[in-house]
Motif scaffolding. Structure first.
Motif, short mmCIF file in Angstrom:
data_model
loop_
_atom_site.label_atom_id
_atom_site.label_comp_id
_atom_site.label_asym_id
_atom_site.label_seq_id
_atom_site.Cartn_x
_atom_site.Cartn_y
_atom_site.Cartn_z
N GLY A 1 -4.26 -0.28 -12.80
CA GLY A 1 -3.06 0.42 -13.26
C GLY A 1 -3.16 1.93 -13.17
O GLY A 1 -2.41 2.63 -13.85
N GLN A 2 -4.07 2.44 -12.35
CA GLN A 2 -4.24 3.89 -12.29
C GLN A 2 -3.72 4.51 -11.00
O GLN A 2 -3.68 5.73 -10.89
N CYS A 3 -3.36 3.69 -9.99
CA CYS A 3 -3.01 4.30 -8.70
C CYS A 3 -1.60 3.98 -8.21
O CYS A 3 -1.05 4.71 -7.40
N GLY A 4 -1.02 2.87 -8.64
CA GLY A 4 0.36 2.57 -8.27
C GLY A 4 0.55 1.87 -6.94
O GLY A 4 1.69 1.54 -6.58
N THR B 1 2.68 -1.42 -6.92
CA THR B 1 3.98 -1.40 -7.58
C THR B 1 4.97 -2.39 -6.94
O THR B 1 5.19 -2.38 -5.73
N ARG C 1 10.30 -1.18 -11.98
CA ARG C 1 8.99 -1.08 -11.33
C ARG C 1 7.86 -1.31 -12.34
O ARG C 1 7.91 -0.82 -13.47
N VAL C 2 6.86 -2.05 -11.90
CA VAL C 2 5.68 -2.33 -12.73
C VAL C 2 4.44 -2.32 -11.85
O VAL C 2 4.52 -2.42 -10.63
N SER D 1 8.30 2.42 -6.00
CA SER D 1 8.53 3.33 -7.12
C SER D 1 9.77 4.18 -6.87
O SER D 1 10.61 4.35 -7.75
N GLU E 1 16.82 5.25 -12.44
CA GLU E 1 16.28 5.71 -13.72
C GLU E 1 16.83 7.08 -14.07
O GLU E 1 17.24 7.83 -13.18
N PRO E 2 16.80 7.46 -15.38
CA PRO E 2 17.19 8.82 -15.73
C PRO E 2 16.20 9.80 -15.12
O PRO E 2 15.01 9.73 -15.43
N GLU F 1 7.32 14.27 -11.63
CA GLU F 1 6.90 13.69 -12.91
C GLU F 1 7.07 12.17 -12.88
O GLU F 1 6.17 11.43 -13.26
N LEU F 2 8.20 11.70 -12.39
CA LEU F 2 8.45 10.25 -12.40
C LEU F 2 7.69 9.52 -11.30
O LEU F 2 7.63 8.29 -11.31
N SER G 1 4.46 10.29 -10.75
CA SER G 1 3.05 10.63 -10.98
C SER G 1 2.16 9.38 -11.08
O SER G 1 0.94 9.49 -11.01
N GLY G 2 2.77 8.22 -11.24
CA GLY G 2 1.97 6.99 -11.31
C GLY G 2 1.61 6.42 -9.95
O GLY G 2 1.02 5.35 -9.86
N ASN G 3 1.96 7.13 -8.89
CA ASN G 3 1.61 6.70 -7.54
C ASN G 3 0.74 7.76 -6.88
O ASN G 3 1.21 8.84 -6.52
#
Lengths: 333, 206
Positions: B96-99, B102, B109-110, B162, B169-170, B180-181, B183-185
Motif C-alpha cells: 500500500g505504499q506505491c499505488g 490501484t 480507487r483502492v 488513480s 473526486e473533490p 496532492e491527490l 501522491s499515493g502513486n
C-alpha cells in the motif's frame, strides 16, 4: 502469511459472539475484525499479525454519518476516511477533523480505511514491523532496540523504558481535540469511552494499546456539538509534502473574544505514544491574549515533559513551533 | 502492440513461454531426469488452481462475473493477476505504499494489494483492462500517451486508474491539488510533470 478462516457475520451480535472467544483483543489477537484492511492486511503480510479468524464487518450497517439529538455528530465505525473528510457537516463544523484526515495517507488508502480502523491504527516503528527484531510491543519482554537504534521517527511524549513507538494517526489527533467519544458493543453490553481514555500509554505493557477486550466491536464515534465560532486548524510537518507520516502535528480548536482566548483544545500528533491531548497547553492559553508570546508559552507547556531519544531530539522544538504556528493560524483565521 | 501481426505472440505470452522453458531446463539440469510436463505452467484456469482450503467466490470484474476458488489469503491484486490473469494491474511494493496496484471498487480507487479477494464478492471491480484497450483508449490513456506520462511504464496502469478516479473526486483546479491527490502513486522514473499535464489536459476538456 498464516492461514485463517474468513467469515461474514449476519449482524453485530454474531460478530461479537465470535470475537469474544479470542484470548485477547490486543497485539497477537487470534480473532480480528477487518474492514478497510489497510493496517491489518499489511501486518498480516509481515507476520506481525497472525489471526486464525477474520470477521469481515464491511456489510454491517455501521457506515452512516448522522446528526445526534444534542447537536453533535454520530460517525459509524465503517465510514470511510474519505467520506468523513469530505462530509459537508464535518467540513463546516469539525473542519480540524477533515483537515487531519486529508493530511494522512493517500486518496486510495482513505477510500479504504475506516473510522474504527483508524482508531486502531498501529505504529510504524520499524522494529515492531520486522519480526527478525526484538520488540516489547510485539513480543513482550523481548526488548526495545529502538531506544538505542533508529528512533528518529519515534515518540518524545508518553514513552517508557519498554516502548517509544509513535501513534501514527492524524484522525485521532483531531478527535482528541474535538473530545470525541468512542462507542463499543461487547460481550457484556454497550459502553461509551472518552477519547482520552481509549488509548493506553505503553508503560510496562506496550502490547496493550487500547482498553478493548475480546468481543468489543467499535460501532461508532460521537462528536459533541460544535463550539460556536471556533477556529480550527490541523498542521502537519513531515519529511515529504504529502503521503508521509508526521514528524509533528497539531490540532487546535480555539474560541476567542476580541483578542483574548476564551477556550482552547489542543492535541499533538507524531510525537506521542498515543494521540496527545495537551491540557497543559490549554491552561496556558485560556484567558490570555492571542499573541506570539502566549502561543510560545502554550507550546513550552505542551512539551515540558518531553524526553528526547538519541535521534529525535529535534522533534521537541519542531513540535513547539508546529503548535505555536497552528495557534497563530487559527487565531488569525 | 496493435501493430503486431495477428499471429505473433503477445509480450506476456512470450514471457510465459520462455519462463516455463527456462524453469523446465533448470529442473532437468538439476535432477538430471526427464522433464515431465504438468498443468502447473497453466495454473490460471477459470476455476483457479486447486488449493487446499480454497473458498468459492464470484467476483464481478470489468462487468463480467467470474466464478473462482481462492485461498482466503489471496489479495484482490493477486486474484486479479494470477487467478483471473488480468495482468495490467501491477504489483509494486505489495504494502500500500506505491499505488501500482490501484483498481476501482464500486467506482472508487483502492490499493488492491491491501484487501483480500473474498471481501469483494458482489462489488463492481474495474481494472485498467476495463477502462479502455489499444483500439479504444480511455481519454486518460490517450492523454498519458500524448503527454508522455511514463517512462518504463510499470506504474502507469495504477497512475491511470488513480487519475480516472480523481476526475470524480473533490479536487482543486491547480496542479498542486492534482499532485496532492496523486501522491499515493509513486513513479520511480520521475514522470510526474507529464503525468500532471496529462491529467490536467483531460480535466480541461471535461
Amino acid at each position: 502469511m498464516h492461514t485463517f478462516e474468513f467469515g461474514r457475520p449476519a449482524d453485530a451480535a454474531a460478530a461479537i459472539a465470535t470475537a469474544a472467544r479470542a484470548k485477547t483483543a490486543q497485539q497477537g489477537a487470534d480473532v480480528r475484525f477487518v474492514a478497510g484492511g489497510t493496517t491489518l492486511v499489511d501486518l498480516m503480510k509481515l507476520n506481525v499479525e497472525t489471526p486464525g479468524r477474520l470477521i469481515d464487518i464491511n456489510r454491517l450497517p455501521l457506515d452512516k454519518i448522522e446528526a445526534t439529538a444534542d447537536g453533535g455528530l454520530k460517525i459509524g465505525a465503517t465510514v470511510r476516511n474519505s467520506d468523513l473528510a469530505n462530509n459537508a457537516v464535518v467540513q463546516r463544523d469539525y473542519s480540524v477533523l477533515s483537515q487531519a484526515i486529508l493530511a494522512g495517507a493517500s486518496a486510495q488508502l482513505r477510500n479504504m480505511a475506516t473510522t474504527a480502523g483508524n482508531l486502531l491504527q498501529r505504529t510504524r516503528c520499524m522494529y515492531f514491523r520486522d519480526t527478525a527484531m526484538a520488540c516489547n510491543k510485539r513480543e513482550p519482554g523481548s526488548g526495545c532496540p529502538a531506544i538505542t537504534g533508529a528512533n528518529r521517527m519515534l515518540a518524545v511524549l508518553g514513552t517508557s523504558e519498554q516502548c517509544i513507538a509513535t501513534n501514527p494517526s492524524d484522525m485521532c489527533v483531531a478527535m482528541a481535540a474535538l473530545e470525541a467519544t468512542i462507542h463499543v458493543q461487547g460481550a457484556k453490553g454497550s459502553r461509551a469511552i472518552a477519547f482520552g481514555e481509549f488509548h493506553l500509554l505503553p508503560g510496562s505493557t506496550p502490547e496493550r494499546e487500547t482498553v478493548l477486550e475480546p468481543g468489543d466491536l467499535i460501532t461508532h464515534v460521537t462528536l459533541p456539538a460544535p463550539l460556536a465560532g471556533s477556529k480550527q486548524v490541523y498542521l502537519k510537518l513531515r519529511d515529504r509534502a504529502s503521503y508521509e507520516f508526521a514528524l509533528a502535528s497539531a490540532a487546535v480548536v480555539l474560541t476567542m473574544k476580541g483578542e483574548t482566548v476564551t477556550g482552547a483544545r489542543v492535541a499533538l500528533g507524531g510525537v506521542g505514544t498515543k494521540p496527545w491531548r495537551s491540557h497543559e497547553a490549554e491552561t496556558a492559553l485560556v484567558g490570555q491574549a492571542a499573541d506570539a508570546a502566549t502561543f510560545r508559552k502554550a507550546a513550552e507547556a505542551a512539551l515540558r515533559d518531553a524526553k528526547p531519544q538519541s535521534e529525535n531530539g529535534f522533534k521537541i522544538e519542531l513540535a513547539k513551533r508546529c503548535l505555536a504556528y497552528a495557534l497563530k493560524t487559527a487565531a488569525t483565521a | 502492440m496493435r501493430d503486431d501481426p495477428p499471429s505473433s505472440p503477445s509480450r506476456r505470452e512470450f514471457l510465459q513461454t520462455t519462463a516455463g522453458t527456462a524453469a523446465a531446463a533448470a529442473i532437468a539440469g538439476s535432477v538430471g531426469g526427464p522433464v515431465v510436463a504438468t498443468a502447473g505452467a497453466g495454473v490460471t484456469t477459470a476455476d483457479g488452481p486447486r488449493i487446499e482450503g480454497a473458498v468459492p467466490i464470484t467476483l464481478r470484474i470489468n462487468g463480467k462475473d467470474r466464478k473462482l476458488r481462492v485461498d482466503p489469503r489471496t489479495t484482490l491484486l493477486d486474484c486479479i493477476r494470477e487467478t483471473v490473469d488480468l495482468t495490467g494491474t501491477k504489483k509494486g511494493c505489495d504494502h500500500g505504499q506505491c499505488g501500482a496496484c490501484t483498481v476501482h471498487v464500486n467506482g472508487r480507487r483502492v490499493n488492491s494489494c491491501l484487501s483480500f479477494a473474498v471481501m469483494h464478492e458482489g462489488e463492481e471491480i474495474t481494472t485498467i483492462e476495463g477502462i479502455g484497450g489499444p483500439d479504444s483508449l480511455h481519454p486518460m490513456q490517450a492523454a498519458f500517451v500524448a503527454c508522455d506520462g511514463y517512462q518504463c511504464g510499470y506504474c502507469t496502469s495504477g497512475q491511470i486508474m488513480s487519475a480516472v478516479a480523481l476526475l470524480k473526486e473533490p479536487c482543486g483546479a491547480d496542479d498542486a491539488a492534482v499532485k496532492e491527490l496523486m501522491s499515493g502513486n509513486i513513479c520511480r522514473c520521475g514522470a510526474y510533470l507529464n503525468i500532471v499535464s496529462a491529467i490536467q489536459q483531460v480535466r480541461r476538456k471535461a
